[in-house]
Design a protein around this motif. Sequence first.
Motif, PDB file in Angstrom:
ATOM      1  N   VAL A  98     -12.209  10.334  -3.501  1.00  0.00           N
ATOM      2  CA  VAL A  98     -11.282   9.889  -4.541  1.00  0.00           C
ATOM      3  C   VAL A  98      -9.982   9.412  -3.900  1.00  0.00           C
ATOM      4  CG1 VAL A  98      -9.994  10.551  -6.602  1.00  0.00           C
ATOM      5  CG2 VAL A  98     -12.261  11.526  -6.185  1.00  0.00           C
ATOM      6  N   LYS A  99      -9.598   8.171  -4.229  1.00  0.00           N
ATOM      7  CA  LYS A  99      -8.392   7.587  -3.640  1.00  0.00           C
ATOM      8  C   LYS A  99      -7.246   7.583  -4.642  1.00  0.00           C
ATOM      9  CE  LYS A  99     -10.458   4.224  -0.429  1.00  0.00           C
ATOM     10  NZ  LYS A  99     -11.863   4.694  -0.429  1.00  0.00           N
ATOM     11  N   SER A 100      -6.042   7.442  -4.111  1.00  0.00           N
ATOM     12  CA  SER A 100      -4.859   7.309  -4.967  1.00  0.00           C
ATOM     13  C   SER A 100      -4.858   5.941  -5.636  1.00  0.00           C
ATOM     14  CB  SER A 100      -3.592   7.454  -4.125  1.00  0.00           C
ATOM     15  OG  SER A 100      -2.487   6.927  -4.834  1.00  0.00           O
ATOM     16  N   THR A 101      -4.390   5.904  -6.864  1.00  0.00           N
ATOM     17  CA  THR A 101      -4.311   4.625  -7.573  1.00  0.00           C
ATOM     18  C   THR A 101      -3.302   3.676  -6.903  1.00  0.00           C
ATOM     19  OG1 THR A 101      -2.924   5.845  -9.128  1.00  0.00           O
ATOM     20  CG2 THR A 101      -5.107   5.228  -9.888  1.00  0.00           C
ATOM     21  N   ASP A 102      -2.448   4.223  -6.043  1.00  0.00           N
ATOM     22  CA  ASP A 102      -1.516   3.365  -5.300  1.00  0.00           C
ATOM     23  C   ASP A 102      -2.262   2.394  -4.379  1.00  0.00           C
ATOM     24  OD1 ASP A 102       0.460   4.800  -6.493  1.00  0.00           O
ATOM     25  OD2 ASP A 102       0.886   6.075  -4.742  1.00  0.00           O
ATOM     26  N   LEU A 103      -3.481   2.774  -4.026  1.00  0.00           N
ATOM     27  CA  LEU A 103      -4.251   1.951  -3.090  1.00  0.00           C
ATOM     28  C   LEU A 103      -5.118   0.900  -3.783  1.00  0.00           C
ATOM     29  CD1 LEU A 103      -5.441   4.923  -0.846  1.00  0.00           C
ATOM     30  CD2 LEU A 103      -3.513   3.379  -0.398  1.00  0.00           C
ATOM     31  N   LEU A 104      -5.044   0.893  -5.122  1.00  0.00           N
ATOM     32  CA  LEU A 104      -5.914   0.015  -5.912  1.00  0.00           C
ATOM     33  C   LEU A 104      -5.782  -1.461  -5.544  1.00  0.00           C
ATOM     34  CD1 LEU A 104      -6.105   1.011  -9.684  1.00  0.00           C
ATOM     35  CD2 LEU A 104      -7.958   0.244  -8.209  1.00  0.00           C
ATOM     36  N   GLU A 105      -4.547  -1.927  -5.516  1.00  0.00           N
ATOM     37  CA  GLU A 105      -4.321  -3.364  -5.298  1.00  0.00           C
ATOM     38  C   GLU A 105      -4.904  -3.815  -3.959  1.00  0.00           C
ATOM     39  OE1 GLU A 105      -0.284  -4.614  -5.801  1.00  0.00           O
ATOM     40  OE2 GLU A 105      -0.852  -6.745  -5.789  1.00  0.00           O
ATOM     41  N   GLU A 106      -4.565  -3.058  -2.937  1.00  0.00           N
ATOM     42  CA  GLU A 106      -5.050  -3.381  -1.596  1.00  0.00           C
ATOM     43  C   GLU A 106      -6.582  -3.348  -1.542  1.00  0.00           C
ATOM     44  OE1 GLU A 106      -3.310  -4.551   0.700  1.00  0.00           O
ATOM     45  OE2 GLU A 106      -4.913  -4.595   2.222  1.00  0.00           O
ATOM     46  N   PHE A 107      -7.135  -2.307  -2.143  1.00  0.00           N
ATOM     47  CA  PHE A 107      -8.597  -2.138  -2.173  1.00  0.00           C
ATOM     48  C   PHE A 107      -9.278  -3.329  -2.845  1.00  0.00           C
ATOM     49  CE2 PHE A 107     -12.629  -0.669  -3.870  1.00  0.00           C
ATOM     50  CZ  PHE A 107     -13.147   0.136  -2.868  1.00  0.00           C
ATOM     51  N   CYS A 108      -8.727  -3.734  -3.980  1.00  0.00           N
ATOM     52  CA  CYS A 108      -9.333  -4.840  -4.728  1.00  0.00           C
ATOM     53  C   CYS A 108      -9.253  -6.142  -3.930  1.00  0.00           C
ATOM     54  CB  CYS A 108      -8.662  -5.016  -6.085  1.00  0.00           C
ATOM     55  SG  CYS A 108      -9.017  -3.668  -7.233  1.00  0.00           S
ATOM     56  N   LYS A 109      -8.162  -6.307  -3.185  1.00  0.00           N
ATOM     57  CA  LYS A 109      -7.997  -7.517  -2.366  1.00  0.00           C
ATOM     58  C   LYS A 109      -9.085  -7.615  -1.312  1.00  0.00           C
ATOM     59  CE  LYS A 109      -3.173  -8.756  -2.344  1.00  0.00           C
ATOM     60  NZ  LYS A 109      -1.913  -8.194  -1.829  1.00  0.00           N
ATOM     61  N   THR A 110      -9.366  -6.483  -0.667  1.00  0.00           N
ATOM     62  CA  THR A 110     -10.328  -6.528   0.434  1.00  0.00           C
ATOM     63  C   THR A 110     -11.769  -6.364  -0.027  1.00  0.00           C
ATOM     64  OG1 THR A 110     -10.007  -4.165   0.833  1.00  0.00           O
ATOM     65  CG2 THR A 110      -8.656  -5.663   2.123  1.00  0.00           C
ATOM     66  N   GLU A 111     -12.002  -5.469  -0.993  1.00  0.00           N
ATOM     67  CA  GLU A 111     -13.390  -5.145  -1.371  1.00  0.00           C
ATOM     68  C   GLU A 111     -13.901  -5.961  -2.554  1.00  0.00           C
ATOM     69  OE1 GLU A 111     -15.110  -3.209   0.562  1.00  0.00           O
ATOM     70  OE2 GLU A 111     -13.381  -2.719   1.828  1.00  0.00           O
ATOM     71  N   LYS A 112     -12.965  -6.565  -3.278  1.00  0.00           N
ATOM     72  CA  LYS A 112     -13.313  -7.445  -4.399  1.00  0.00           C
ATOM     73  C   LYS A 112     -14.319  -6.872  -5.411  1.00  0.00           C
ATOM     74  CE  LYS A 112     -12.232 -11.677  -1.894  1.00  0.00           C
ATOM     75  NZ  LYS A 112     -10.793 -11.256  -2.002  1.00  0.00           N
TER      76      LYS A 112
END
Lengths: 217, 217
Positions: A131-145
């Motif tokens: 489980v990741k922090s929601t703070d990492l959402l934007e970055e995650f979506c950019k890379t993992e799409k």
Amino acid sequence: MSKSTVPTSVIRRLPRYYRFLGELENQGALRISSRELSERMGSTASQIRQDFNCFGCFGQQGYGYNIKELREKIGNILGVNAISPMILLGAGNLGKAIATHIDFEKRGCRLIGIFDSNPDVQGRIIGELEVKSTDLLEEFCKTEKPIAAVLCIPKTETAAAAAQLISYGIRAFWNFSHYDLKFEHSDIIVESVHLGDSLMTLAFGLHKITGESDSGR
Amino acid sequence: MSKSTVPTSVIRRLPRYYRFLGELENQGALRISSRELSERMGSTASQIRQDFNCFGCFGQQGYGYNIKELREKIGNILGVNAISPMILLGAGNLGKAIATHIDFEKRGCRLIGIFDSNPDVQGRIIGELEVKSTDLLEEFCKTEKPIAAVLCIPKTETAAAAAQLISYGIRAFWNFSHYDLKFEHSDIIVESVHLGDSLMTLAFGLHKITGESDSGR
DNA sequence: TAGATTGTTAATCGATTAACAATC
DNA sequence: TAGATTGTTAATCGATTAACAATC
């Protein structure tokens, strides 16, 4: 080459056909007629033939339908082989259950990330994901799409979270929150599961059985 | 004194009305017209008036509907005050989530027992209930008289469990298993939540967005 | 070929929407 | 009273069922 637009009523029945055909295949059956399938599923032969014909001619006159072939075709229509990456928001009891209980891969999806705003649950392992922090959402979506998101978050946070996720490229929601997501002028897909409403519908039926006593006239 | 039979389509909309009216009440609103409610809910004023008229005349010409009164009436129709005792079978991830995540009491139900056949989970506390052995089911039903059951058990066990429960007096099922419960010639109520089917419907939509590449031709 | 069963058109049914007279 | 909005009937729309000619 599907007909212009297939009614939602038909699409909602496809997963059920897919399930029944899977069982028949497992039982070793090779062919089935619309009549026999209708008896098993509790529908009409007419409806089954109409439904299948929305997508082309799957059967053969005088013979019926080839189970394996029909199942594969329905699978292709549903897109079970075109895996879509998804994320899940809200690792509470419900989120955890969805993540572990549902076989995403069998249904054209893959869960690639779980997020929660509560630091207490961050870092926990659910299934094979941390489980990741929601703070990492934007970055995650950019890379993992990821293209879709499961929402298991409180009603009050849903509207804001959905808006944010759309800006990150999410195009579809599997919504378990009690908030009614609506996006009038956009092509965002929403599939809502209102468990509370479902239980209330059941309660209505129960009330009819039991409550022959009250009734405010 | 409700009209002979109310269509299921209407009944399925009642919980949603109830929710929206609750929110309006919380916001301090006193009255609402069918037009305004339709705009908020994304339906038509006509449908709303038709729906309410299935149960009698709730509004007042020239004024609209009294929110508090309307909500109470819908609540009574749904039976939110006529509490039905329920049990839950299957204390896995999903069963646990349903037991803790859903506010049964708000919806005319009360969870009075949780059962699992797996000794490893028996004795665990979920919410305020201890998971019991399924061996105790018959005795429990005799004394506590639950009227409905939540089924969070594997597909293969569902048919047998349901038959057993009916013999113990259960009259309604909230079915989360992937098995299609059907009782042709009886008055057993079934409300099924097919999470897998729901996800597949979403996957179909995703496939349409993404998969402009393949398509069998 | 004869029998079976589809694909497809036509008929029915139910649900949604529109319209408007009744009435607060 | 005049304006607003319901309750209710009628019109439309869509989905389900029936029927049957096409055809394997």
